[in-house]
Motif scaffolding. Structure first.
Motif, PDB file in Angstrom:
ATOM      1  N   VAL A  27     -37.919  -3.268 -26.221  1.00 56.00           N
ATOM      2  CA  VAL A  27     -36.549  -3.565 -26.620  1.00 56.00           C
ATOM      3  C   VAL A  27     -35.597  -2.493 -26.090  1.00 56.00           C
ATOM      4  CG1 VAL A  27     -34.979  -3.703 -28.595  1.00 56.00           C
ATOM      5  CG2 VAL A  27     -37.159  -4.920 -28.650  1.00 56.00           C
ATOM      6  N   ALA A  28     -35.957  -1.232 -26.268  1.00 58.72           N
ATOM      7  CA  ALA A  28     -35.091  -0.141 -25.809  1.00 58.72           C
ATOM      8  C   ALA A  28     -34.927  -0.171 -24.293  1.00 58.72           C
ATOM      9  CB  ALA A  28     -35.668   1.191 -26.266  1.00 58.72           C
ATOM     10  N   GLU A  29     -35.998  -0.470 -23.575  1.00 56.38           N
ATOM     11  CA  GLU A  29     -35.926  -0.518 -22.108  1.00 56.38           C
ATOM     12  C   GLU A  29     -34.979  -1.620 -21.646  1.00 56.38           C
ATOM     13  OE1 GLU A  29     -37.355   0.690 -18.167  1.00 56.38           O
ATOM     14  OE2 GLU A  29     -37.337   1.599 -20.164  1.00 56.38           O
ATOM     15  N   LEU A  30     -35.099  -2.801 -22.214  1.00 53.28           N
ATOM     16  CA  LEU A  30     -34.238  -3.907 -21.806  1.00 53.28           C
ATOM     17  C   LEU A  30     -32.801  -3.697 -22.279  1.00 53.28           C
ATOM     18  CD1 LEU A  30     -36.641  -6.899 -22.525  1.00 53.28           C
ATOM     19  CD2 LEU A  30     -35.904  -6.077 -20.280  1.00 53.28           C
ATOM     20  N   ALA A  31     -32.635  -3.167 -23.490  1.00 59.65           N
ATOM     21  CA  ALA A  31     -31.287  -2.939 -24.014  1.00 59.65           C
ATOM     22  C   ALA A  31     -30.512  -1.961 -23.146  1.00 59.65           C
ATOM     23  CB  ALA A  31     -31.374  -2.426 -25.453  1.00 59.65           C
ATOM     24  N   ARG A  32     -31.216  -1.049 -22.520  1.00 63.46           N
ATOM     25  CA  ARG A  32     -30.576  -0.073 -21.630  1.00 63.46           C
ATOM     26  C   ARG A  32     -30.064  -0.723 -20.350  1.00 63.46           C
ATOM     27  NH1 ARG A  32     -32.574   2.919 -17.462  1.00 63.46           N
ATOM     28  NH2 ARG A  32     -34.693   2.089 -17.757  1.00 63.46           N
ATOM     29  N   LEU A  33     -30.643  -1.876 -19.983  1.00 58.13           N
ATOM     30  CA  LEU A  33     -30.356  -2.492 -18.684  1.00 58.13           C
ATOM     31  C   LEU A  33     -29.477  -3.733 -18.746  1.00 58.13           C
ATOM     32  CD1 LEU A  33     -33.977  -2.230 -17.223  1.00 58.13           C
ATOM     33  CD2 LEU A  33     -32.025  -0.752 -16.665  1.00 58.13           C
ATOM     34  N   VAL A  34     -29.381  -4.373 -19.891  1.00 54.51           N
ATOM     35  CA  VAL A  34     -28.629  -5.626 -19.965  1.00 54.51           C
ATOM     36  C   VAL A  34     -27.132  -5.377 -19.849  1.00 54.51           C
ATOM     37  CG1 VAL A  34     -30.374  -6.819 -21.336  1.00 54.51           C
ATOM     38  CG2 VAL A  34     -28.555  -5.531 -22.498  1.00 54.51           C
ATOM     39  N   ASP A  35     -26.409  -6.422 -19.456  1.00 57.69           N
ATOM     40  CA  ASP A  35     -24.954  -6.317 -19.349  1.00 57.69           C
ATOM     41  C   ASP A  35     -24.303  -6.199 -20.718  1.00 57.69           C
ATOM     42  OD1 ASP A  35     -25.223  -6.591 -16.611  1.00 57.69           O
ATOM     43  OD2 ASP A  35     -24.834  -8.759 -16.626  1.00 57.69           O
ATOM     44  N   ASP A  36     -24.873  -6.876 -21.713  1.00 61.15           N
ATOM     45  CA  ASP A  36     -24.279  -6.900 -23.054  1.00 61.15           C
ATOM     46  C   ASP A  36     -25.398  -6.979 -24.082  1.00 61.15           C
ATOM     47  OD1 ASP A  36     -22.880  -7.284 -25.388  1.00 61.15           O
ATOM     48  OD2 ASP A  36     -21.990  -9.205 -24.816  1.00 61.15           O
ATOM     49  N   VAL A  37     -25.587  -5.916 -24.840  1.00 62.00           N
ATOM     50  CA  VAL A  37     -26.674  -5.889 -25.823  1.00 62.00           C
ATOM     51  C   VAL A  37     -26.436  -6.887 -26.948  1.00 62.00           C
ATOM     52  CG1 VAL A  37     -25.698  -4.090 -27.325  1.00 62.00           C
ATOM     53  CG2 VAL A  37     -28.171  -4.283 -27.086  1.00 62.00           C
ATOM     54  N   ASP A  38     -25.189  -7.359 -27.101  1.00 59.65           N
ATOM     55  CA  ASP A  38     -24.864  -8.345 -28.126  1.00 59.65           C
ATOM     56  C   ASP A  38     -24.618  -9.731 -27.536  1.00 59.65           C
ATOM     57  OD1 ASP A  38     -25.067  -7.074 -30.603  1.00 59.65           O
ATOM     58  OD2 ASP A  38     -23.138  -6.082 -30.374  1.00 59.65           O
ATOM     59  N   ALA A  39     -25.130  -9.976 -26.335  1.00 58.36           N
ATOM     60  CA  ALA A  39     -25.016 -11.324 -25.764  1.00 58.36           C
ATOM     61  C   ALA A  39     -25.717 -12.321 -26.678  1.00 58.36           C
ATOM     62  CB  ALA A  39     -25.631 -11.357 -24.367  1.00 58.36           C
ATOM     63  N   GLU A  40     -25.114 -13.500 -26.870  1.00 56.77           N
ATOM     64  CA  GLU A  40     -25.671 -14.502 -27.775  1.00 56.77           C
ATOM     65  C   GLU A  40     -26.423 -15.583 -27.012  1.00 56.77           C
ATOM     66  OE1 GLU A  40     -22.851 -16.146 -30.498  1.00 56.77           O
ATOM     67  OE2 GLU A  40     -22.124 -14.188 -31.173  1.00 56.77           O
ATOM     68  N   ARG A  41     -27.441 -16.092 -27.661  1.00 55.72           N
ATOM     69  CA  ARG A  41     -28.122 -17.303 -27.218  1.00 55.72           C
ATOM     70  C   ARG A  41     -28.160 -18.249 -28.398  1.00 55.72           C
ATOM     71  NH1 ARG A  41     -33.122 -19.824 -27.458  1.00 55.72           N
ATOM     72  NH2 ARG A  41     -33.646 -21.089 -25.629  1.00 55.72           N
ATOM     73  N   GLU A  42     -27.542 -19.425 -28.227  1.00 61.64           N
ATOM     74  CA  GLU A  42     -27.455 -20.412 -29.303  1.00 61.64           C
ATOM     75  C   GLU A  42     -26.909 -19.785 -30.584  1.00 61.64           C
ATOM     76  OE1 GLU A  42     -31.118 -22.489 -29.703  1.00 61.64           O
ATOM     77  OE2 GLU A  42     -30.997 -23.384 -27.716  1.00 61.64           O
ATOM     78  N   GLY A  43     -25.853 -19.011 -30.437  1.00 63.35           N
ATOM     79  CA  GLY A  43     -25.120 -18.510 -31.586  1.00 63.35           C
ATOM     80  C   GLY A  43     -25.678 -17.286 -32.259  1.00 63.35           C
ATOM     81  N   ARG A  44     -26.713 -16.667 -31.686  1.00 65.84           N
ATOM     82  CA  ARG A  44     -27.302 -15.497 -32.341  1.00 65.84           C
ATOM     83  C   ARG A  44     -27.637 -14.429 -31.298  1.00 65.84           C
ATOM     84  NH1 ARG A  44     -31.220 -19.832 -34.409  1.00 65.84           N
ATOM     85  NH2 ARG A  44     -29.563 -20.997 -33.438  1.00 65.84           N
ATOM     86  N   THR A  45     -27.492 -13.183 -31.716  1.00 70.13           N
ATOM     87  CA  THR A  45     -27.809 -12.065 -30.838  1.00 70.13           C
ATOM     88  C   THR A  45     -29.280 -11.687 -30.961  1.00 70.13           C
ATOM     89  OG1 THR A  45     -27.272 -10.430 -32.538  1.00 70.13           O
ATOM     90  CG2 THR A  45     -25.458 -11.151 -31.112  1.00 70.13           C
ATOM     91  N   ALA A  46     -29.703 -10.807 -30.069  1.00 70.07           N
ATOM     92  CA  ALA A  46     -31.075 -10.304 -30.154  1.00 70.07           C
ATOM     93  C   ALA A  46     -31.296  -9.577 -31.484  1.00 70.07           C
ATOM     94  CB  ALA A  46     -31.356  -9.370 -28.978  1.00 70.07           C
ATOM     95  N   LEU A  47     -30.281  -8.886 -31.969  1.00 74.45           N
ATOM     96  CA  LEU A  47     -30.416  -8.176 -33.245  1.00 74.45           C
ATOM     97  C   LEU A  47     -30.621  -9.164 -34.386  1.00 74.45           C
ATOM     98  CD1 LEU A  47     -30.385  -5.575 -34.862  1.00 74.45           C
ATOM     99  CD2 LEU A  47     -27.877  -5.672 -34.891  1.00 74.45           C
ATOM    100  N   TRP A  48     -29.925 -10.293 -34.364  1.00 77.29           N
ATOM    101  CA  TRP A  48     -30.129 -11.310 -35.397  1.00 77.29           C
ATOM    102  C   TRP A  48     -31.568 -11.812 -35.372  1.00 77.29           C
ATOM    103  CZ3 TRP A  48     -31.383 -16.282 -36.731  1.00 77.29           C
ATOM    104  CH2 TRP A  48     -30.813 -16.806 -37.896  1.00 77.29           C
ATOM    105  N   MET A  49     -32.098 -12.005 -34.166  1.00 78.93           N
ATOM    106  CA  MET A  49     -33.492 -12.438 -34.020  1.00 78.93           C
ATOM    107  C   MET A  49     -34.439 -11.437 -34.670  1.00 78.93           C
ATOM    108  SD  MET A  49     -33.391 -15.233 -31.987  1.00 78.93           S
ATOM    109  CE  MET A  49     -35.013 -15.287 -31.242  1.00 78.93           C
ATOM    110  N   ALA A  50     -34.218 -10.162 -34.389  1.00 78.28           N
ATOM    111  CA  ALA A  50     -35.104  -9.128 -34.918  1.00 78.28           C
ATOM    112  C   ALA A  50     -35.075  -9.101 -36.442  1.00 78.28           C
ATOM    113  CB  ALA A  50     -34.712  -7.773 -34.348  1.00 78.28           C
ATOM    114  N   VAL A  51     -33.881  -9.239 -37.014  1.00 77.51           N
ATOM    115  CA  VAL A  51     -33.764  -9.217 -38.474  1.00 77.51           C
ATOM    116  C   VAL A  51     -34.444 -10.433 -39.080  1.00 77.51           C
ATOM    117  CG1 VAL A  51     -32.147  -9.336 -40.399  1.00 77.51           C
ATOM    118  CG2 VAL A  51     -31.659  -7.822 -38.466  1.00 77.51           C
TER     119      VAL A  51
END
Length: 317
Positions: free
Chosen positions: A54-78
């Motif tokens: 997660v940390a490796e990809l979060a460092r490289l993505v354009d937007d760590v809060d980019a949504e997919r179908e209305g939810r962020t990666a952080l929402w998925m983790a929770v």
């Protein structure tokens, strides 16, 4: 950069393998696109990966809060209970209080889970009285039902309807002369096995069970028992997992399946999102809670003291 056919990631089945992920990145994989069926790599890692990935990809993505179908990666983790992944995302700049999913931001969702202080202090209001009551009932109901084998179970949970009323609506008669123990042991070779159901009064309504089959989850049965009330049904198919339908006032209104962070509908109302989170991996409790049945144990689900034979008809339609 738009996703293209030559984006890699198709070989990554283990999002906990940091070396593999780094190898894919070095070979040209896009950290923003191209995981399984257009899943974002960071969402995949948040859901079922390791904090290191997660940390490796979060460092490289354009937007760590980019949504997919209305939810962020952080929402998925929770939602999936991956607290370590959630912390890694927040360390990379993810916003726990970003509004989404009918008001259930990742931070607000965490307040009803096993780590309510995950993102403290909270800038949001606490739970409403109704939400707090739903959480309290889930915390009571799930351990009250306990763990039991329910593969093959058909179940209908009917609100505010007695066993006697359900029997009358189904035009059922006592299953006299039927060896129920034999049906538990081997229903496949028994004639009329699919017509035998158990019905039991419970606090809040009644439950209809068939430990060896799907009949309580059929459209015909739901339309019979749900006029003037609501019924949550399920069938635990040994070959395909649990799924079912919700009927209200004589009409089947929606189908449901075991919820994951991906399958909660993006337009679901707030109370349904809360129920999906509270009862994830607990389909029997989900049905009981949806119908407002306050069982004290799994006895009425496992067996019954009132066995009935349904009339012969097409219960599927």
């Amino acid at each position: 950069m738009a996703a293209t056919d030559d984006v890699r990631w198709w070989g990554v089945n283990d999002w906990t393998d940091l070396d593999l992920v780094r190898a894919e990145l070095a070979a040209g994989a896009d950290p923003n696109y191209g995981a399984f069926i257009f899943e974002k790599p960071l969402h995949a890692a948040a859901d079922r990966g390791s904090p290191e990935v997660v940390a490796e990809l979060a460092r490289l993505v354009d937007d760590v809060d980019a949504e997919r179908e209305g939810r962020t990666a952080l929402w998925m983790a929770v939602f999936e209970g991956r607290a370590d992944n959630a912390r890694a995302l927040v360390s990379a700049g993810a916003d726990p209080w970003r509004p989404m999913m009918a008001g259930w931001s990742p931070g607000r969702l965490s307040l009803v889970g096993p780590a309510p202080d995950l993102f403290s202090p909270s800038p949001e209001a606490g739970l409403s009285a109704a939400e707090a009551a739903a959480v309290a009932e889930a915390e009571r109901l799930i351990p009250a039902l306990g763990d039991f084998y329910y593969d093959g179970l058909g179940l209908a949970c009917v609100a505010e309807l007695s066993a006697a009323e359900a029997t009358a609506r189904l035009e059922a008669v006592p299953a006299d002369g039927v060896d129920i123990d034999e049906l538990y042991e081997d229903s496949w070779n028994k004639p009329d096995a699919e017509l035998i159901v158990g019905v039991t009064d419970v606090p809040g309504g009644c439950v209809i069970i068939q430990p060896w089959g799907y009949t309580p989850s059929t459209r015909g049965l739901l339309e019979c028992v749900s006029p003037g009330t609501v019924c949550y049904s399920m069938y635990a198919n040994p070959k395909g997992g649990s799924s079912g339908d919700i009927a209200r006032d004589g009409t089947v209104i929606t189908a449901w399946e075991p919820y994951s962070a991906y399958t909660v509908p993006v337009d679901a109302p707030a109370e349904e999102i809360l129920a999906a989170y509270l009862y994830s991996n607990h389909p029997v409790a989900f049905c009981c809670a949806g119908a407002g049945l306050h069982l004290n144990d799994a006895g009425p689900i496992i067996g019954s003291d009132r066995w009935l034979k349904l009339p012969e008809r097409d219960w599927w339609t």
